[in-house]
Design an enzyme around this catalytic site. Structure first.
Site, PDB file in Angstrom:
ATOM      1  N   ASP A  76       0.875  -1.186   0.111  1.00  0.00           N
ATOM      2  CA  ASP A  76      -0.174  -0.109   0.117  1.00  0.00           C
ATOM      3  C   ASP A  76       0.717   1.334   0.030  1.00  0.00           C
ATOM      4  OD1 ASP A  76      -2.675   1.236   0.146  1.00  0.00           O
ATOM      5  OD2 ASP A  76      -1.618   2.063   2.246  1.00  0.00           O
ATOM      6  N   THR A 109      -3.316   5.447  -3.746  1.00  0.00           N
ATOM      7  CA  THR A 109      -2.313   5.919  -3.052  1.00  0.00           C
ATOM      8  C   THR A 109      -0.800   5.924  -3.810  1.00  0.00           C
ATOM      9  OG1 THR A 109      -2.054   4.283  -1.564  1.00  0.00           O
ATOM     10  CG2 THR A 109      -3.332   6.002  -0.801  1.00  0.00           C
ATOM     11  N   THR A 110      -0.841   4.524  -4.409  1.00  0.00           N
ATOM     12  CA  THR A 110       0.315   4.305  -5.124  1.00  0.00           C
ATOM     13  C   THR A 110       0.438   5.271  -6.491  1.00  0.00           C
ATOM     14  OG1 THR A 110       0.227   2.194  -4.111  1.00  0.00           O
ATOM     15  CG2 THR A 110       2.007   2.450  -5.807  1.00  0.00           C
ATOM     16  N   ASP A 405      -9.460   0.034   2.143  1.00  0.00           N
ATOM     17  CA  ASP A 405      -9.494   0.639   0.838  1.00  0.00           C
ATOM     18  C   ASP A 405     -10.585   0.397   0.212  1.00  0.00           C
ATOM     19  OD1 ASP A 405      -6.753   1.315   1.151  1.00  0.00           O
ATOM     20  OD2 ASP A 405      -5.839   0.397  -0.749  1.00  0.00           O
TER      21      ASP A 405
HETATM   22  P1  ADP Z   1      -3.180   2.179  -5.557  1.00  0.00           P
HETATM   23  O1  ADP Z   1      -2.589   2.534  -4.258  1.00  0.00           O
HETATM   24  O2  ADP Z   1      -2.859   3.402  -6.363  1.00  0.00           O
HETATM   25  O3  ADP Z   1      -4.562   1.993  -5.639  1.00  0.00           O
HETATM   26  P2  ADP Z   1      -2.724  -0.475  -6.236  1.00  0.00           P
HETATM   27  O4  ADP Z   1      -1.569  -1.331  -6.337  1.00  0.00           O
HETATM   28  O5  ADP Z   1      -3.821  -0.822  -5.760  1.00  0.00           O
HETATM   29  O6  ADP Z   1      -2.213   0.928  -6.470  1.00  0.00           O
HETATM   30  O7  ADP Z   1      -3.070  -0.654  -8.012  1.00  0.00           O
HETATM   31  C1  ADP Z   1      -4.109   0.041  -8.505  1.00  0.00           C
HETATM   32  C2  ADP Z   1      -4.106  -0.013 -10.129  1.00  0.00           C
HETATM   33  O8  ADP Z   1      -4.205  -1.502 -10.443  1.00  0.00           O
HETATM   34  C3  ADP Z   1      -5.238   0.607 -10.666  1.00  0.00           C
HETATM   35  O9  ADP Z   1      -4.791   1.421 -11.805  1.00  0.00           O
HETATM   36  C4  ADP Z   1      -5.958  -0.415 -11.276  1.00  0.00           C
HETATM   37  O10 ADP Z   1      -6.972  -0.205 -12.198  1.00  0.00           O
HETATM   38  C5  ADP Z   1      -5.392  -1.734 -11.513  1.00  0.00           C
HETATM   39  N1  ADP Z   1      -5.882  -3.076 -11.345  1.00  0.00           N
HETATM   40  C6  ADP Z   1      -6.483  -3.436 -10.446  1.00  0.00           C
HETATM   41  N2  ADP Z   1      -7.044  -4.898 -10.601  1.00  0.00           N
HETATM   42  C7  ADP Z   1      -6.528  -5.162 -11.727  1.00  0.00           C
HETATM   43  C8  ADP Z   1      -6.794  -6.064 -12.949  1.00  0.00           C
HETATM   44  N3  ADP Z   1      -7.244  -7.315 -12.345  1.00  0.00           N
HETATM   45  N4  ADP Z   1      -6.155  -6.001 -13.963  1.00  0.00           N
HETATM   46  C9  ADP Z   1      -5.447  -4.754 -14.327  1.00  0.00           C
HETATM   47  N5  ADP Z   1      -5.273  -3.851 -13.433  1.00  0.00           N
HETATM   48  C10 ADP Z   1      -5.906  -3.846 -12.403  1.00  0.00           C
HETATM   49 MG    MG Z   2      -5.480   0.318  -4.859  1.00  0.00          MG
END
Ligand code: ADP
Ligand code: MG
Length: 574
Positions: A76, A109-110, A405
């Site tokens: 996270d 947040t990432t 989240d």
């Molecule tokens: P953040 O902290 O920014 O939410 P995450 O590690 O949760 O970071 O990643 C979020 C990103 O991953 C988003 O751009 C989301 O659309 C993408 N994402 C989530 N699940 C999938 C999936 N199954 N396939 C492709 N992209 C995904």
């Molecule tokens: Mg996320």
């Protein structure tokens, strides 16, 4: 960094007749112009680089060890940056946007840090081509506004309380966390909780996440997690003689100790005979009995106390058949107040019958080796508790972050029922539109807008890179498919291919995407406008709120917030 002594650069500039003017204290340092910009941008890029590899479902986890040796394992963004305790002022600003994004919308947040880093990296290349930072800032701001406009165009309106949609949203958010395998079942719990806590006001819904209590306990497995209507306290009943179960309870909430207060100053009591001793103790007991009587007189059957309860008070409470729990967290007391309708009482003399709350059932139950108190059937049905379980402390901590989240994204959609695809789809769409629109801009702002579009594409690039796909090929395929009109086309990271994400149920709230763009643009512009970093010497003792030795007076120099640490609320900016 050029050290700035008494005869510094700055002082030299300020003199006309070789008379040195002392502006800064001994040991202060100043970095100016290009060098300051380069330094800030490098710091921001490093921060972005750290979290970039943890973006998306195939992102890696970080193991963070704090100064006491405590280990946190997470992917996270906000948690990673909070734990690494950065010093550099510009890097701190990125940490702050991650935190504010967490508070505002809960997810992304990432992404926000990755995007801010990319914006600065692109800006660096423009600065090298002699584009003035002010022009870049203007271009970025315009492009940021446009980006949000394009996202609004592709966003799909949904029904706020449509359970299947909310499940998809919760699921996508948890896809990127350790709980991926259990995400279906956790999403169900989360959606139930948020729906229970939601309040309908006309056409709109609001959700107070404080109504949802998340309690965690190691032992069992993630699939043993559950949702309870009411509140769970990780405390046991204070005395074994008290009833373990009270139905139709009348609850008193007290935030004062049921003990004799110790005097502030040392007092000495001279006791010379056993009789005196006895009467002293009797007097104490009488005072405690009076306290308990005040509670029994109003008809309370359950007492939740924020402070301690003396052994003697416990005895009297037990005799009166009252169930009592002590040392309850303040936040829990507030939740109990809301759930049961009770008023928190500070002075026992004020306690009256109408201050009491009600609950259908208050009961102590065994949870693993502990005994917890469950308060169910509350007057205010909006209070729910999610009880999270997992085999180890670190896992249950990460499950809690994932659930946080998910709760937030479901709340986001209920409050603003608009969704877009995930997997880089909206970013690539907005980038293409911005590149097109940029041509209408005259002058060098055009270059900045184009770079903004490129920065947006960092998100799909990072997603595919982390999944071991070829980032360039993937991006090219994605762009061309979108150009053919498939706006919901994105990277399905788990399948390792570019496809229609709407049919794969990978969807995210529009507000999260908006927040990412606003916050990243804002911080990038803020950093770009700094051309002077003046740090007072550490030994001189930094002023409060200015760790890192930044003087609070920096506010006027390029729009840095006072004290650097406290960024303004990023939501709704631009
Ligand atoms: P953040 O902290 O920014 O939410 P995450 O590690 O949760 O970071 O990643 C979020 C990103 O991953 C988003 O751009 C989301 O659309 C993408 N994402 C989530 N699940 C999938 C999936 N199954 N396939 C492709 N992209 C995904
Ligand atoms: Mg996320």
């Amino acid at each position: 960094n050029r050290e700035l002594g008494v005869f510094s650069n700055m002082t030299a500039q300020a003199t006309s007749a070789n008379m040195p003017v002392v502006l800064l204290k001994d040991g202060a340092s100043q970095t100016k112009g290009r060098e300051a910009q380069k330094n800030n941008i490098s710091a921001a890029k490093i921060i972005a680089e750290i979290v970039r590899t943890s973006l998306g479902p195939r992102g890696m986890d970080k193991m963070l060890v704090d100064s006491l040796g405590d280990v946190t394992i997470t992917n996270d963004g906000a948690t990673i940056l909070k734990e690494i305790d950065v010093q550099h002022p510009a890097a701190k600003m990125l940490v702050e946007i991650s935190k504010s994004t967490d508070n505002e919308v809960g997810d992304g947040t990432t992404s926000v840090v990755v995007l801010a880093g990319a914006l600065l990296e692109q800006a660096e290349s423009l600065i090298l081509q002699d584009v003035h930072p002010t022009v870049i800032v203007d271009g970025y701001k315009k492009a940021g506004k446009k980006a949000k406009q394009y996202l609004k165009e592709i966003a799909e309106q949904v029904t706020a309380n449509d359970k299947p949609t909310l499940l998809k949203i919760a699921n996508t958010s948890m896809q990127t966390k350790l709980v991926r395998k259990e995400s279906d079942m956790l999403a169900d719990i989360v959606v139930q909780a948020v729906l229970a806590a939601s309040v309908k006001d006309g056409e709109n819904y609001t959700v107070d996440v404080d109504d949802i209590k998340v309690e965690k306990k190691t032992g069992g497995s993630i699939s043993d997690s559950s949702i309870l209507q009411g509140i769970v306290l990780d405390k046991e009943i204070v005395h074994s003689g008290m009833p373990k179960k009270v139905t139709n309870s009348k609850i008193a909430l007290i935030n004062t100790a049921l003990e004799i207060e110790k005097t502030e100053i040392d007092a000495k009591i001279n006791i010379s005979t056993p009789d005196q001793m006895k009467s002293f103790l009797d007097e104490e007991n009488k005072m405690l009995k009076t306290m308990v009587d005040k509670i029994t007189n109003v008809g309370a059957t359950v007492v939740f106390c924020q402070k301690g309860i003396d052994d003697m008070s416990q005895h009297y409470l037990t005799k009166a058949g009252i169930l009592a729990v002590r040392r309850i967290k303040e936040s829990d007391l507030t939740k109990l107040a809301k759930a049961s309708g009770a008023r928190i009482v500070t002075n026992l003399d004020d306690l009256s019958e109408k201050d009491l709350g009600t609950a259908g059932l208050v009961e102590e139950r065994k949870v693993e080796e502990d005994r917890w108190v469950f308060v169910e059937g509350c007057k205010h049905p909006k209070s729910v508790t999610i009880l999270l379980r997992a085999g180890s402390q670190r896992v249950v901590d990460e499950v809690e972050r994932a659930v946080h989240d998910a709760i937030m994204v479901v709340k986001d959609v209920m409050e603003l029922p608009s969704i877009v695809a995930g997997g880089g789809a909206p970013e690539v769409f907005a980038a293409a539109q911005i590149t097109n629109w940029a041509k209408s801009l005259e002058g060098r702002e055009q270059l900045a807008a184009e770079k903004f579009a490129e920065a947006l594409e960092t998100i799909p690039l990072a997603l595919s890179e982390n999944a071991g796909m070829d980032p360039i090929d993937t991006l090219a395929t994605l762009r061309s498919r979108q150009l053919k009109g498939n706006k919901w086309t994105g990277i399905d990271v788990m399948k390792g291919q570019v496809s229609d994400l709407k049919s794969s149920n990978i969807v995210e709230p529009l507000v999260v995407k908006n927040q990412i763009i606003s916050a990243a643009t804002e911080v990038a512009c803020m950093i770009l406008r700094i051309d002077d970093v003046i740090a007072t010497a550490k030994s001189a003792g930094p002023p409060p709120g200015a760790e890192g030795g930044m003087p609070p007076g920096m506010g006027g120099m390029g729009g840095m917030p006072p004290g650097m640490g406290g960024m303004p609320d990023m939501g709704g900016m631009m």
